[in-house]
Scaffold this motif. Structure first.
Motif, PDB file in Angstrom:
ATOM      1  N   ASN A  88      35.025  63.588  63.011  1.00 23.33           N
ATOM      2  CA  ASN A  88      35.287  62.778  61.822  1.00 23.33           C
ATOM      3  C   ASN A  88      34.983  63.549  60.545  1.00 23.33           C
ATOM      4  N   GLU A  89      33.865  64.281  60.546  1.00 20.75           N
ATOM      5  CA  GLU A  89      33.481  65.025  59.351  1.00 20.75           C
ATOM      6  C   GLU A  89      34.515  66.093  59.006  1.00 20.75           C
ATOM      7  N   LEU A  90      34.980  66.828  60.014  1.00 19.58           N
ATOM      8  CA  LEU A  90      35.983  67.867  59.767  1.00 19.58           C
ATOM      9  C   LEU A  90      37.315  67.263  59.331  1.00 19.58           C
ATOM     10  N   GLU A  91      37.693  66.143  59.932  1.00 18.20           N
ATOM     11  CA  GLU A  91      38.950  65.480  59.549  1.00 18.20           C
ATOM     12  C   GLU A  91      38.859  64.980  58.103  1.00 18.20           C
ATOM     13  N   ALA A  92      37.721  64.384  57.755  1.00 24.51           N
ATOM     14  CA  ALA A  92      37.556  63.854  56.395  1.00 24.51           C
ATOM     15  C   ALA A  92      37.615  64.973  55.361  1.00 24.51           C
ATOM     16  N   LEU A  93      36.854  66.041  55.597  1.00 24.83           N
ATOM     17  CA  LEU A  93      36.836  67.162  54.653  1.00 24.83           C
ATOM     18  C   LEU A  93      38.206  67.816  54.535  1.00 24.83           C
ATOM     19  N   ASN A  94      38.869  68.023  55.662  1.00 24.80           N
ATOM     20  CA  ASN A  94      40.187  68.667  55.621  1.00 24.80           C
ATOM     21  C   ASN A  94      41.241  67.774  54.983  1.00 24.80           C
ATOM     22  N   SER A  95      41.089  66.452  55.099  1.00 23.60           N
ATOM     23  CA  SER A  95      42.050  65.551  54.446  1.00 23.60           C
ATOM     24  C   SER A  95      41.940  65.667  52.931  1.00 23.60           C
ATOM     25  N   ILE A  96      40.731  65.916  52.427  1.00 19.21           N
ATOM     26  CA  ILE A  96      40.558  66.117  50.980  1.00 19.21           C
ATOM     27  C   ILE A  96      41.184  67.448  50.554  1.00 19.21           C
ATOM     28  N   VAL A  97      41.030  68.475  51.402  1.00 17.09           N
ATOM     29  CA  VAL A  97      41.661  69.773  51.113  1.00 17.09           C
ATOM     30  C   VAL A  97      43.181  69.613  51.021  1.00 17.09           C
ATOM     31  N   VAL A  98      43.755  68.854  51.971  1.00 18.61           N
ATOM     32  CA  VAL A  98      45.210  68.645  51.972  1.00 18.61           C
ATOM     33  C   VAL A  98      45.653  67.939  50.693  1.00 18.61           C
ATOM     34  N   LEU A  99      44.927  66.883  50.299  1.00 19.45           N
ATOM     35  CA  LEU A  99      45.274  66.163  49.067  1.00 19.45           C
ATOM     36  C   LEU A  99      45.161  67.075  47.844  1.00 19.45           C
ATOM     37  N   THR A 100      44.126  67.916  47.840  1.00 17.28           N
ATOM     38  CA  THR A 100      43.939  68.846  46.721  1.00 17.28           C
ATOM     39  C   THR A 100      45.079  69.859  46.662  1.00 17.28           C
ATOM     40  N   ASP A 101      45.484  70.379  47.818  1.00 19.76           N
ATOM     41  CA  ASP A 101      46.594  71.343  47.857  1.00 19.76           C
ATOM     42  C   ASP A 101      47.899  70.719  47.377  1.00 19.76           C
ATOM     43  N   ILE A 102      48.125  69.458  47.759  1.00 17.79           N
ATOM     44  CA  ILE A 102      49.332  68.762  47.295  1.00 17.79           C
ATOM     45  C   ILE A 102      49.301  68.615  45.776  1.00 17.79           C
ATOM     46  N   SER A 103      48.120  68.262  45.255  1.00 15.63           N
ATOM     47  CA  SER A 103      47.975  68.109  43.802  1.00 15.63           C
ATOM     48  C   SER A 103      48.174  69.441  43.092  1.00 15.63           C
ATOM     49  N   LEU A 104      47.627  70.515  43.667  1.00 18.27           N
ATOM     50  CA  LEU A 104      47.775  71.840  43.052  1.00 18.27           C
ATOM     51  C   LEU A 104      49.231  72.283  42.991  1.00 18.27           C
ATOM     52  N   SER A 105      50.014  71.870  43.982  1.00 19.83           N
ATOM     53  CA  SER A 105      51.423  72.302  44.027  1.00 19.83           C
ATOM     54  C   SER A 105      52.272  71.637  42.948  1.00 19.83           C
TER      55      SER A 105
END
Length: 549
Positions: A88-105
């Protein structure tokens, strides 16, 4: 993106989530809604962004909960430090990374710095989490074996790309270690679809033409029967793969009689016996009838019970479920990927999907892996009994999926209680060491179970209050639960002193599993006793107040 000075990230719980109501209530208990917009400002006080990440992580953890994690969620605690499981911890952290990458694009230049800083904080959290929670495999030596070397050469000549090499890992046998430092998002291994063993291979074979007319035989069974024969095909495209496989897989399906006897009183005994009976019945349905009807396709010497069991263990322990670009989920054997071992805190969490237009399967990292470190993935959210039965090992560390299911009516018929949190159809316990809430009305035990037992004994009472009637009901609940687990411990018996050095592999696994089950049951019994002490203390206070009144 809102203004030049600030931007926001939105975390939303999907309304299609199977546990939407339960997660919604859990979010609300922490002060959040199912859709939260978190603002990020370019000029902020020191530490403000880190505090914002904590809020994002609180929400993301709940959104990413699976059913078992949700069952054990501590709905009584309101701290930002909840921890549900490594997955759960890895999924939660990586989901924030994905959202951040989408925002950066898609962001403006003014927002780039704050988003990059946010991403760096989250990546650092992922790295720190991996360091603190992973059980590192000890690399004993580089694995030298002609068959494995030939397989790697064959794979690379067919387009395999890898940043891993095969080594011998203490206690685990073969494993894959990183050749260089790998970071989040890096591709550790890429396998072309052309060398993946899946049902498409069978469509033009005589075996498929014969078996597709047989009622009730699945494509997975046909693949299994094909692999039994292909193993001995000298001209097979997959010869190097089959040559690299062990002659024995040593899963729970191959446990000897002594190991089986050691498991008396445990869930694993029942799981292994049921699996064996199922496989034997499946084999007897197929053979010798297929050998008699089609001797050229099914030579009798290649389709013995022993060879059938070997193939079953191969597919159970090495196959992966892969979602192809056509949307179909297929069970496959993936050469070279089978060297990756399981971990409760894996480096690779997502690997089962082939993107449209792609001709390969990529194994990307969800957390960093240092050069020389074993690179692991997750075989799934499995209990230790399942991993022993079908894979042949007991995972290192505290497995949050090691539960003891309870045979009781799980349906709740209380018209007063909120169904979103109360209606669980099954109940279970796990090691209470994993719980962070051992206070009154919790005791380290799952709330759905306790609430169910309270309602069963006293349907109309309002629970979790310090009234005499409720406290007396609480005593009975804890006494009943303690009796169940004390009886379970007695049925498992005491572990006699055994000379482990002279034990076989299956006896050692059986002993380790039984000790683990005794530990879990003992932790529940101890928590019940601690709870009884707390309740009796509160009951004495309550009765003293009544006497004074």
């Amino acid at each position: 993106m809102d203004t030049d000075e600030e931007c926001s990230i939105v975390l939303e719980l999907s309304k299609n989530d199977h546990f939407f109501d339960k997660k919604k209530k859990l979010l609300q208990s922490k002060g959040f809604s199912p859709k939260e917009q978190i603002y990020l400002r370019s000029s902020v006080k020191p530490g403000w962004l880190s505090a914002t990440v904590k809020v994002l992580l609180q929400i993301a953890r709940i959104i990413q909960l699976n059913e078992l994690e949700l069952y054990f969620a501590e709905d009584g605690a309101c701290t930002s430090e909840e921890f549900y499981s490594p997955r759960n911890e890895l999924e939660a952290l990586n989901s924030i990374v994905v959202l951040t990458d989408i925002s950066l694009s898609s962001c403006t230049h003014l927002h780039t710095n704050i988003l990059k800083e946010l991403r760096k904080i989250v990546i650092d959290l992922i790295s720190d989490f991996g360091v603190k929670n992973s059980v590192k495999g000890v690399v004993e030596r580089e694995y030298t074996c002609d068959q494995v070397e030939h397989l790697i050469e064959w794979g690379e000549s067919n387009g395999v790309r890898t940043e891993l090499k095969i080594s011998h890992i203490e206690g685990a046998g073969r494993g894959a270690i990183a050749r260089k430092d790998l970071k989040v998002g890096d591709i550790a291994l890429e396998i072309p679809l052309s060398i993946i063993i899946s049902e498409e291979l069978l469509y033009e074979t005589d075996m498929h033409r014969v078996l597709k007319e047989v009622d009730g035989i699945s494509s997975e069974t046909i693949l299994l029967l094909w692999s039994m024969k292909e193993k001995y095909n000298c001209d097979s495209k997959f010869k190097f793969y089959f040559d690299s496989l062990p002659e024995k897989f040593n899963t729970g399906l191959s446990f000897g009689i002594e190991a089986i006897m050691m498991l008396d009183g445990t869930l694993l005994l029942e799981e292994i016996m049921q699996a064996r009976e199922h496989l034997r019945a499946q084999y007897d349905e197929l053979f010798p009838d297929l050998c008699n009807a089609f001797p050229d396709i099914f030579p009798l010497e290649l389709y013995t019970w022993e060879k059938f069991l070997w193939a079953c263990e191969l597919w159970y322990s090495n196959s992966m479920k892969i979602m192809y670009s056509d949307g179909k989920l297929r069970t496959c054997l993936i050469p070279i990927a089978g060297f990756l071992n399981h971990s409760l805190c894996p480096h690779i969490t997502h690997y089962g999907k082939v993107s449209a237009g792609m001709n390969s399967l990529k194994f990307c990292l969800s957390r960093p892996c240092r050069s020389g470190e074993e690179c692991c993935l997750s075989y799934g959210n499995f209990s230790s009994s399942h991993l022993i039965t079908f894979y042949g090992f007991l995972p290192q560390g505290n497995n949050p999926y090691d539960v003891i299911p309870l045979d009781m009516d799980g349906s709740d018929n209380d018209p007063i209680e909120d169904k979103s949190m109360s209606k669980w159809t099954t109940h279970m316990v796990r090691d209470t060491y994993l719980s962070s809430n051992h206070g009154m009305f919790h005791y380290g035990l799952p709330s759905p179970l306790l609430d169910h037992l309270r309602r069963t004994r006293s349907p109309l009472q309002k629970t979790k209050t310090f009234l005499q009637g409720n406290l007396e009901n609480e005593l009975e609940v804890l006494e009943d639960l303690k009796y169940i687990f004390d009886d379970m411990i007695n049925n498992m018996g005491e572990m006699d002193f055994v000379d482990r050095e002279n034990c076989s592999w299956d006896e050692k696994l059986a002993m380790d599993f039984k000790m683990q089950q005794i530990r879990i049951a003992s932790s529940v019994s101890t928590s019940c006793q601690n709870g009884l002490n707390m309740v009796k203390n509160e009951l004495q206070k309550c009765m003293a107040e009544d006497m004074e009144g």
